[in-house]
Design an enzyme around this catalytic site. Structure first.
Site, PDB file in Angstrom:
ATOM      1  N   CYS A   1      -3.760   6.361  -0.186  1.00  0.00           N
ATOM      2  CA  CYS A   1      -3.190   5.069  -0.575  1.00  0.00           C
ATOM      3  C   CYS A   1      -2.826   4.992  -2.055  1.00  0.00           C
ATOM      4  CB  CYS A   1      -4.158   3.950  -0.205  1.00  0.00           C
ATOM      5  SG  CYS A   1      -4.550   3.915   1.558  1.00  0.00           S
TER       6      CYS A   1
ATOM      7  N   CYS B   1       0.868  -1.183   0.000  1.00  0.00           N
ATOM      8  CA  CYS B   1       0.000   0.000   0.000  1.00  0.00           C
ATOM      9  C   CYS B   1       0.900   1.227   0.000  1.00  0.00           C
ATOM     10  CB  CYS B   1      -0.914  -0.003   1.219  1.00  0.00           C
ATOM     11  SG  CYS B   1      -2.249   1.221   1.096  1.00  0.00           S
TER      12      CYS B   1
ATOM     13  N   SER C   1      -6.010  -2.608  14.840  1.00  0.00           N
ATOM     14  CA  SER C   1      -5.445  -1.829  15.942  1.00  0.00           C
ATOM     15  C   SER C   1      -6.498  -1.346  16.941  1.00  0.00           C
ATOM     16  CB  SER C   1      -4.666  -0.640  15.369  1.00  0.00           C
ATOM     17  OG  SER C   1      -5.499   0.172  14.557  1.00  0.00           O
TER      18      SER C   1
ATOM     19  N   LYS D   1     -11.406  -7.368   6.872  1.00  0.00           N
ATOM     20  CA  LYS D   1     -10.792  -6.426   7.803  1.00  0.00           C
ATOM     21  C   LYS D   1     -11.698  -5.232   8.016  1.00  0.00           C
ATOM     22  CE  LYS D   1      -6.883  -3.372   7.957  1.00  0.00           C
ATOM     23  NZ  LYS D   1      -5.812  -2.775   7.222  1.00  0.00           N
TER      24      LYS D   1
ATOM     25  N   CYS E   1      -0.088   4.396   1.805  1.00  0.00           N
ATOM     26  CA  CYS E   1      -0.418   5.471   2.756  1.00  0.00           C
ATOM     27  C   CYS E   1       0.720   5.795   3.720  1.00  0.00           C
ATOM     28  CB  CYS E   1      -1.719   5.173   3.495  1.00  0.00           C
ATOM     29  SG  CYS E   1      -1.695   3.630   4.398  1.00  0.00           S
TER      30      CYS E   1
ATOM     31  N   ARG F   1      -2.915   4.291  12.439  1.00  0.00           N
ATOM     32  CA  ARG F   1      -2.468   5.482  11.707  1.00  0.00           C
ATOM     33  C   ARG F   1      -1.504   6.310  12.549  1.00  0.00           C
ATOM     34  NH1 ARG F   1      -8.149   6.708   8.445  1.00  0.00           N
ATOM     35  NH2 ARG F   1      -8.163   4.651   7.460  1.00  0.00           N
TER      36      ARG F   1
ATOM     37  N   LYS G   1     -12.034  -4.834   2.643  1.00  0.00           N
ATOM     38  CA  LYS G   1     -11.441  -3.925   3.624  1.00  0.00           C
ATOM     39  C   LYS G   1     -12.355  -2.720   3.739  1.00  0.00           C
ATOM     40  CE  LYS G   1      -7.413  -1.124   4.678  1.00  0.00           C
ATOM     41  NZ  LYS G   1      -6.024  -0.816   4.344  1.00  0.00           N
TER      42      LYS G   1
ATOM     43  N   TYR H   1      -2.403  -8.033  16.938  1.00  0.00           N
ATOM     44  CA  TYR H   1      -1.301  -7.492  17.741  1.00  0.00           C
ATOM     45  C   TYR H   1      -1.155  -8.283  19.041  1.00  0.00           C
ATOM     46  CZ  TYR H   1      -1.856  -3.979  14.221  1.00  0.00           C
ATOM     47  OH  TYR H   1      -1.951  -3.368  12.998  1.00  0.00           O
TER      48      TYR H   1
HETATM   49  C1  PBG Z   1      -2.697   0.389   4.944  1.00  0.00           C
HETATM   50  C2  PBG Z   1      -3.251  -0.322   6.099  1.00  0.00           C
HETATM   51  C3  PBG Z   1      -4.026   0.150   7.177  1.00  0.00           C
HETATM   52  C4  PBG Z   1      -4.177  -0.921   8.060  1.00  0.00           C
HETATM   53  C5  PBG Z   1      -3.534  -1.995   7.487  1.00  0.00           C
HETATM   54  N1  PBG Z   1      -2.997  -1.629   6.265  1.00  0.00           N
HETATM   55  C6  PBG Z   1      -4.510   1.499   7.485  1.00  0.00           C
HETATM   56  C7  PBG Z   1      -5.573   2.118   6.694  1.00  0.00           C
HETATM   57  O1  PBG Z   1      -6.120   1.540   5.765  1.00  0.00           O
HETATM   58  O2  PBG Z   1      -5.838   3.271   7.017  1.00  0.00           O
HETATM   59  C8  PBG Z   1      -4.879  -0.881   9.378  1.00  0.00           C
HETATM   60  C9  PBG Z   1      -4.430  -1.924  10.343  1.00  0.00           C
HETATM   61  C10 PBG Z   1      -4.874  -1.724  11.746  1.00  0.00           C
HETATM   62  O3  PBG Z   1      -5.661  -0.830  12.088  1.00  0.00           O
HETATM   63  O4  PBG Z   1      -4.398  -2.497  12.579  1.00  0.00           O
HETATM   64  N2  PBG Z   1      -3.561   0.831   4.010  1.00  0.00           N
END
Ligand code: PBG
Length: 328
Positions: free
Chosen positions: A130, A120, A274, A248, A122, A205, A195, A313
């Site tokens: 992204c 990705c 997270s 996700k 970002c 983030r 996602k 995690y």
């Molecule tokens: C990258 C990405 C993200 C997460 C995993 N890959 C962040 C997003 O999409 O903003 C989030 C993972 C998490 O919150 O543990 N694009």
């Protein structure tokens, strides 16, 4: 037959009876540990909203990965916090980028461990979106071109599995083609198939320094309201050649997980993100819930709903509890 002939409590009477009729069991082999790699040496920078998780330089990350593998965790997922950012995220396909360096070190130092590279932009763009911007929006096809470069660069550095998380249309087919053309036809793709644009990514983030500087991700990540669209996303990724599908976040989207499980025989992953982890930690720190029990119940529920693999995690905590004979 119903009550009083049928009494479901008969089989709940003792721990051994309950063990005999238990339908789902967690194993450390189900777990994948996400890791954050940053430049430098000797760095172990804790992430405030994710107690126990840190941004680590390659030397420290290798030690964490080695311990996790010893604890029974088969795979890690790598995220990079690069030294430099630009408008297209070009440090993500730099052969000396942080993740590329980490992949080479892990391949050398912990060869049995499976390395999964998140694909990705970002974390690598100065605007935090992204991909490549066209005005205020992300240009799909220009971004896909760069995803192909990033995927090949990560596979070249030693990634065992490539995991695109950007949610551009057509990316799985394009990344498959790019990998095949670069002689990585044996490198599997774990697709973030469904996602969602989720507030549960908040702590990530902070950890990855990847919040968008304007707007949000709703024009590329999915609307949390949509179940049928999630199935269409999975359909497309299957057609385009995804080897493993992922949903996700995890707990708020167990219905999606369960439906995709029923629809495909592909291995299925779920990302316990997270915010899901941070909520457990925060409530436990207040003494309001029991961390171990809530973590294990969350992971068990994700598995029961259909996940074969769980990115969390809490993977090391769960693996340690399982090794110590965890059972409820
Ligand atoms: C990258 C990405 C993200 C997460 C995993 N890959 C962040 C997003 O999409 O903003 C989030 C993972 C998490 O919150 O543990 N694009």
């Amino acid at each position: 037959m119903h009550f009083p002939e049928t009494r479901l409590r008969r089989l709940r009477r003792t721990p051994t009876l309950r063990r005999m009729v238990r339908e789902t069991a967690l194993s450390s082999a189900d777990l994948i540990l996400p890791l954050f790699v940053c430049p430098g040496e000797g760095i172990d920078h804790p992430i405030a909203s994710m107690p126990g998780v840190a941004r680590q330089s390659v030397d420290r990350l290798v030690e964490t990965a080695r311990e996790a593998y010893r604890e029974g965790i088969p795979a890690v997922l790598l995220f990079g916090i690069p030294a430099t950012k630009d408008s297209v995220g070009s440090s993500s396909w730099d052969e000396d980028g942080v993740v590329q360096v980490a992949l080479r070190a892990l391949t050398r130092e912990v060869p049995e461990l499976v390395t999964i590279a998140d694909v990705c932009f970002c974390e690598y763009t100065d605007h935090g979106h992204c991909g490549v911007l066209a005005g205020e929006t992300v240009d799909n096809d220009a971004t896909v071109e760069n995803l192909m470069r990033q995927a090949v660069s990560l596979a070249t550095a030693g990634a065992d599995i490539i995991a695109p998380s950007d949610m551009m249309d057509g990316r799985i087919g394009a990344v498959r083609q790019a990998l095949d053309d670069a002689e990585f036809s044996m490198t599997p793709i774990l697709s973030y198939a469904a996602k969602f644009s989720s507030a549960f990514y908040g702590p990530f983030r902070d950890a990855a320094d990847s919040a968008p500087s304007f707007g949000d991700r709703r024009s590329y990540q999915m609307d949390p309201a949509n179940r049928r669209e999630a199935l269409r996303e999975a359909d497309l990724d299957v057609v385009e050649g995804a080897d493993i599908l992922m949903v996700k976040p995890a707990l708020p989207y167990l219905d999606i997980l369960s439906q995709i499980r029923g629809r495909y025989d592909h291995p299925l992953a779920a990302y316990h993100v997270s915010g899901e982890f941070a909520m457990i930690k925060a409530a436990a720190a207040n003494g309001w819930i029991d961390y171990d029990r809530v973590l294990m119940e969350s992971l068990l529920s994700i598995k029961r709903a259909g996940a074969d693999m769980i990115l969390t995690y809490g993977a090391r905590d769960a693996a340690r509890l399982l090794a110590a004979g965890w059972s409820e």
